[in-house]
Design a protein around this motif. Structure first.
Motif, PDB file in Angstrom:
ATOM      1  N   SER A  11     -26.636  88.183   8.035  1.00 48.15           N
ATOM      2  CA  SER A  11     -25.274  87.673   7.970  1.00 48.15           C
ATOM      3  C   SER A  11     -25.274  86.214   7.517  1.00 48.15           C
ATOM      4  O   SER A  11     -24.439  85.800   6.699  1.00 48.15           O
ATOM      5  CB  SER A  11     -24.594  87.798   9.338  1.00 48.15           C
ATOM      6  OG  SER A  11     -23.257  87.369   9.271  1.00 48.15           O
ATOM      7  N   ALA A  12     -26.209  85.416   8.037  1.00 52.64           N
ATOM      8  CA  ALA A  12     -26.312  84.012   7.621  1.00 52.64           C
ATOM      9  C   ALA A  12     -26.663  83.913   6.143  1.00 52.64           C
ATOM     10  O   ALA A  12     -26.132  83.048   5.421  1.00 52.64           O
ATOM     11  CB  ALA A  12     -27.358  83.299   8.473  1.00 52.64           C
ATOM     12  N   PHE A  13     -27.546  84.781   5.665  1.00 56.65           N
ATOM     13  CA  PHE A  13     -27.886  84.801   4.245  1.00 56.65           C
ATOM     14  C   PHE A  13     -26.652  85.129   3.413  1.00 56.65           C
ATOM     15  O   PHE A  13     -26.413  84.516   2.359  1.00 56.65           O
ATOM     16  CB  PHE A  13     -28.993  85.823   3.988  1.00 56.65           C
ATOM     17  CG  PHE A  13     -29.330  86.016   2.542  1.00 56.65           C
ATOM     18  CD1 PHE A  13     -29.945  85.005   1.821  1.00 56.65           C
ATOM     19  CD2 PHE A  13     -29.017  87.204   1.889  1.00 56.65           C
ATOM     20  CE1 PHE A  13     -30.249  85.175   0.472  1.00 56.65           C
ATOM     21  CE2 PHE A  13     -29.321  87.384   0.544  1.00 56.65           C
ATOM     22  CZ  PHE A  13     -29.946  86.366  -0.166  1.00 56.65           C
ATOM     23  N   ALA A  14     -25.859  86.099   3.889  1.00 58.45           N
ATOM     24  CA  ALA A  14     -24.629  86.455   3.179  1.00 58.45           C
ATOM     25  C   ALA A  14     -23.698  85.249   3.076  1.00 58.45           C
ATOM     26  O   ALA A  14     -23.151  84.954   2.007  1.00 58.45           O
ATOM     27  CB  ALA A  14     -23.926  87.610   3.885  1.00 58.45           C
ATOM     28  N   VAL A  15     -23.520  84.537   4.176  1.00 56.41           N
ATOM     29  CA  VAL A  15     -22.627  83.380   4.195  1.00 56.41           C
ATOM     30  C   VAL A  15     -23.127  82.288   3.248  1.00 56.41           C
ATOM     31  O   VAL A  15     -22.348  81.685   2.493  1.00 56.41           O
ATOM     32  CB  VAL A  15     -22.497  82.826   5.631  1.00 56.41           C
ATOM     33  CG1 VAL A  15     -21.780  81.479   5.629  1.00 56.41           C
ATOM     34  CG2 VAL A  15     -21.754  83.834   6.514  1.00 56.41           C
ATOM     35  N   VAL A  20     -18.750  84.672  -1.791  1.00 55.48           N
ATOM     36  CA  VAL A  20     -18.070  83.631  -2.548  1.00 55.48           C
ATOM     37  C   VAL A  20     -17.499  82.643  -1.536  1.00 55.48           C
ATOM     38  O   VAL A  20     -16.802  83.040  -0.602  1.00 55.48           O
ATOM     39  CB  VAL A  20     -16.937  84.225  -3.412  1.00 55.48           C
ATOM     40  CG1 VAL A  20     -16.188  83.119  -4.151  1.00 55.48           C
ATOM     41  CG2 VAL A  20     -17.484  85.251  -4.393  1.00 55.48           C
ATOM     42  N   PRO A  21     -17.803  81.340  -1.673  1.00 51.93           N
ATOM     43  CA  PRO A  21     -17.264  80.362  -0.716  1.00 51.93           C
ATOM     44  C   PRO A  21     -15.749  80.494  -0.585  1.00 51.93           C
ATOM     45  O   PRO A  21     -15.045  80.766  -1.569  1.00 51.93           O
ATOM     46  CB  PRO A  21     -17.655  79.015  -1.334  1.00 51.93           C
ATOM     47  CG  PRO A  21     -18.864  79.318  -2.162  1.00 51.93           C
ATOM     48  CD  PRO A  21     -18.641  80.704  -2.700  1.00 51.93           C
ATOM     49  N   SER A  22     -15.252  80.299   0.627  1.00 50.66           N
ATOM     50  CA  SER A  22     -13.839  80.555   0.899  1.00 50.66           C
ATOM     51  C   SER A  22     -12.918  79.739   0.002  1.00 50.66           C
ATOM     52  O   SER A  22     -11.895  80.253  -0.475  1.00 50.66           O
ATOM     53  CB  SER A  22     -13.528  80.270   2.372  1.00 50.66           C
ATOM     54  OG  SER A  22     -13.854  78.927   2.707  1.00 50.66           O
ATOM     55  N   GLU A  23     -13.268  78.492  -0.270  1.00 52.13           N
ATOM     56  CA  GLU A  23     -12.414  77.663  -1.126  1.00 52.13           C
ATOM     57  C   GLU A  23     -12.419  78.167  -2.570  1.00 52.13           C
ATOM     58  O   GLU A  23     -11.388  78.157  -3.247  1.00 52.13           O
ATOM     59  CB  GLU A  23     -12.865  76.200  -1.074  1.00 52.13           C
ATOM     60  CG  GLU A  23     -12.496  75.496   0.215  1.00 52.13           C
ATOM     61  CD  GLU A  23     -11.008  75.556   0.504  1.00 52.13           C
ATOM     62  OE1 GLU A  23     -10.210  75.239  -0.397  1.00 52.13           O
ATOM     63  OE2 GLU A  23     -10.638  75.928   1.641  1.00 52.13           O
ATOM     64  N   THR A  24     -13.592  78.631  -3.028  1.00 57.23           N
ATOM     65  CA  THR A  24     -13.674  79.185  -4.384  1.00 57.23           C
ATOM     66  C   THR A  24     -12.871  80.473  -4.477  1.00 57.23           C
ATOM     67  O   THR A  24     -12.124  80.693  -5.441  1.00 57.23           O
ATOM     68  CB  THR A  24     -15.143  79.459  -4.760  1.00 57.23           C
ATOM     69  OG1 THR A  24     -15.890  78.249  -4.679  1.00 57.23           O
ATOM     70  CG2 THR A  24     -15.242  80.026  -6.170  1.00 57.23           C
ATOM     71  N   ALA A  25     -13.028  81.342  -3.468  1.00 55.24           N
ATOM     72  CA  ALA A  25     -12.289  82.609  -3.453  1.00 55.24           C
ATOM     73  C   ALA A  25     -10.787  82.349  -3.413  1.00 55.24           C
ATOM     74  O   ALA A  25     -10.003  83.000  -4.123  1.00 55.24           O
ATOM     75  CB  ALA A  25     -12.716  83.445  -2.258  1.00 55.24           C
ATOM     76  N   LYS A  26     -10.383  81.375  -2.588  1.00 53.35           N
ATOM     77  CA  LYS A  26      -8.958  81.031  -2.490  1.00 53.35           C
ATOM     78  C   LYS A  26      -8.444  80.526  -3.823  1.00 53.35           C
ATOM     79  O   LYS A  26      -7.345  80.896  -4.264  1.00 53.35           O
ATOM     80  CB  LYS A  26      -8.757  79.980  -1.400  1.00 53.35           C
ATOM     81  CG  LYS A  26      -7.303  79.577  -1.193  1.00 53.35           C
ATOM     82  CD  LYS A  26      -7.181  78.533  -0.096  1.00 53.35           C
ATOM     83  CE  LYS A  26      -5.729  78.087   0.073  1.00 53.35           C
ATOM     84  NZ  LYS A  26      -5.602  77.047   1.131  1.00 53.35           N
ATOM     85  N   THR A  64     -14.737  91.866  -2.173  1.00 59.32           N
ATOM     86  CA  THR A  64     -16.136  92.293  -2.146  1.00 59.32           C
ATOM     87  C   THR A  64     -16.947  91.626  -3.261  1.00 59.32           C
ATOM     88  O   THR A  64     -18.059  92.051  -3.550  1.00 59.32           O
ATOM     89  CB  THR A  64     -16.256  93.826  -2.280  1.00 59.32           C
ATOM     90  OG1 THR A  64     -15.674  94.245  -3.524  1.00 59.32           O
ATOM     91  CG2 THR A  64     -15.579  94.540  -1.124  1.00 59.32           C
ATOM     92  N   ALA A  65     -16.397  90.582  -3.869  1.00 61.45           N
ATOM     93  CA  ALA A  65     -17.115  89.874  -4.937  1.00 61.45           C
ATOM     94  C   ALA A  65     -18.262  89.067  -4.342  1.00 61.45           C
ATOM     95  O   ALA A  65     -18.209  88.625  -3.189  1.00 61.45           O
ATOM     96  CB  ALA A  65     -16.162  88.950  -5.689  1.00 61.45           C
ATOM     97  N   ILE A  66     -19.309  88.870  -5.126  1.00 61.39           N
ATOM     98  CA  ILE A  66     -20.435  88.029  -4.726  1.00 61.39           C
ATOM     99  C   ILE A  66     -20.512  86.827  -5.659  1.00 61.39           C
ATOM    100  O   ILE A  66     -19.845  86.778  -6.689  1.00 61.39           O
ATOM    101  CB  ILE A  66     -21.763  88.810  -4.716  1.00 61.39           C
ATOM    102  CG1 ILE A  66     -22.122  89.325  -6.112  1.00 61.39           C
ATOM    103  CG2 ILE A  66     -21.681  89.972  -3.735  1.00 61.39           C
ATOM    104  CD1 ILE A  66     -23.475  90.037  -6.187  1.00 61.39           C
ATOM    105  N   LYS A  67     -21.334  85.845  -5.294  1.00 62.58           N
ATOM    106  CA  LYS A  67     -21.390  84.592  -6.046  1.00 62.58           C
ATOM    107  C   LYS A  67     -21.727  84.793  -7.519  1.00 62.58           C
ATOM    108  O   LYS A  67     -21.268  84.052  -8.382  1.00 62.58           O
ATOM    109  CB  LYS A  67     -22.415  83.648  -5.417  1.00 62.58           C
ATOM    110  CG  LYS A  67     -21.921  82.900  -4.194  1.00 62.58           C
ATOM    111  CD  LYS A  67     -22.954  81.878  -3.735  1.00 62.58           C
ATOM    112  CE  LYS A  67     -22.445  81.056  -2.576  1.00 62.58           C
ATOM    113  NZ  LYS A  67     -23.430  80.051  -2.121  1.00 62.58           N
TER     114      LYS A  67
END
Length: 333
Positions: A11-15, A20-26, A64-67
């Motif tokens: 989970s930490a690796f996922a974060v 995608v960082p919350s600010e970027t996703a927003k 469900t997007a990733i970086k």
């Protein structure tokens, strides 16, 4: 089992490395929402306009997007009769859609910001650099946002981006936020596996939608009489990979959220995973038997590493095994 690399570690690796960082996703969602609002306002002011409505689609809309993903999509519902019907030539359809997007924006954007790409019209936002793909969906007035998407093979496939999101969100509501995070972790594994395969030879066929549908199947049915361990990521990975390896993807996967099982079209495709919205659409129709075998082999290799990690004598050895799935940035603290 799995004592050295735990759910908390993944989970930490996922974060840190996958989500995608919350600010970027927003920011992405804000820009997509602005584009949708602008288009929808124009449509509302022109009741006879041939663009009917806009809907968010793809991994960004599903969360469900990733970086590593640049999947930022909008589905543009086009009145089919206005462009020559469902069987309209795709090239002309995309040119028509590009012209409509330019028309909506008028002089506020350069013409070069609108570019026809693969089965969509790409709109570049100059300030952020974000590119949003607007994909046409041919619409004939069906309910629940059902319309015909033009696939990469040129087929017209009945779909509904709204029902696809509802299908995913129903399961997320039952399982909790870890449901989508696990999907993102699997997508990160698949991204690395595809990159490695591309460097060595033919493409590894493993589309993102297939990941989502296998996870949904395991959530609905469990694995080997055990519930899907969505609250234990190492165990969930083991179940996900073991399902692919043990079934060899020879067992059909289907869902009955929106239709009965007996509505499925029979076929002889090498892999059969059915669209939960359309019983005539096998989403893996283009996969050859060789594609199936390569995917199973890659997942078998990954399963061996997950099992190695679970039996490792220390955390160093366990982390080394997981690095073969996620790359050198794991654990990514």
């Amino acid at each position: 089992m799995h004592s050295h690399v735990t759910h908390a570690d993944l989970s930490a690796f996922a974060v840190n490395k996958v989500n995608v960082p919350s600010e970027t996703a927003k920011s992405r969602r804000t820009q997509v929402a602005h584009l949708r609002t602008r288009l929808e306002s124009y449509i509302a002011d022109h009741p006879d306009y041939d663009l009917v409505k806009m809907r968010g689609s793809g991994s960004v809309a599903k969360h469900t997007a990733i970086k590593t993903s640049s999947d930022t999509d909008i589905a543009a519902y086009v009145r089919a009769g206005a462009v020559g019907g469902v069987d309209v030539d795709e090239t002309k359809l995309l040119e028509w859609l590009r012209d409509r997007c330019v028309e909506v924006y008028g002089a506020t954007k350069d013409a070069s910001d609108f570019e026809i790409s693969h089965h969509a019209v790409g709109i570049t936002m100059r300030v952020s650099g974000l590119k949003i793909d607007v994909a046409p969906v041919l619409y004939e007035g069906e309910p629940e946002d059902r319309g015909y998407l033009v696939t990469p093979t040129g087929d017209r496939v009945l779909t509904s981006v709204t029902l696809h999101k509802d299908f995913l969100n129903r399961r997320r509501a039952q399982a909790g936020p870890q449901y989508k995070e696990f999907i993102r972790l699997v997508k990160a594994f698949v991204h690395r596996a595809k990159t490695e395969a591309a460097a060595a030879g033919p493409e590894l066929r493993f589309k993102s939608f297939l990941v989502e549908l296998i996870v949904a199947h395991l959530w609905d049915n469990g694995w080997l009489s055990k519930p899907f361990a969505i609250d234990d990521y190492p165990r969930a990975f083991e179940q996900f990979l073991a399902h692919i390896v043990m079934t060899e993807l020879k067992e059909p996967i289907l869902f009955t959220d929106y239709y009965e099982a007996n509505n499925i079209d029979t076929c002889t495709d090498a892999v059969q995973v059915w669209d939960p919205v359309n019983p005539s659409n096998n989403v893996t129709r283009g996969y050859s038997d060789n594609d199936r075998q390569r995917l199973v082999t890659r997942c078998s290799e990954a399963l061996d590493k997950v099992n190695t990690a679970s039996a490792a004598a220390n955390k160093t050895a366990a982390v080394a095994a997981w690095k073969t799935l996620f790359g050198p940035t794991f654990p990514g603290a």
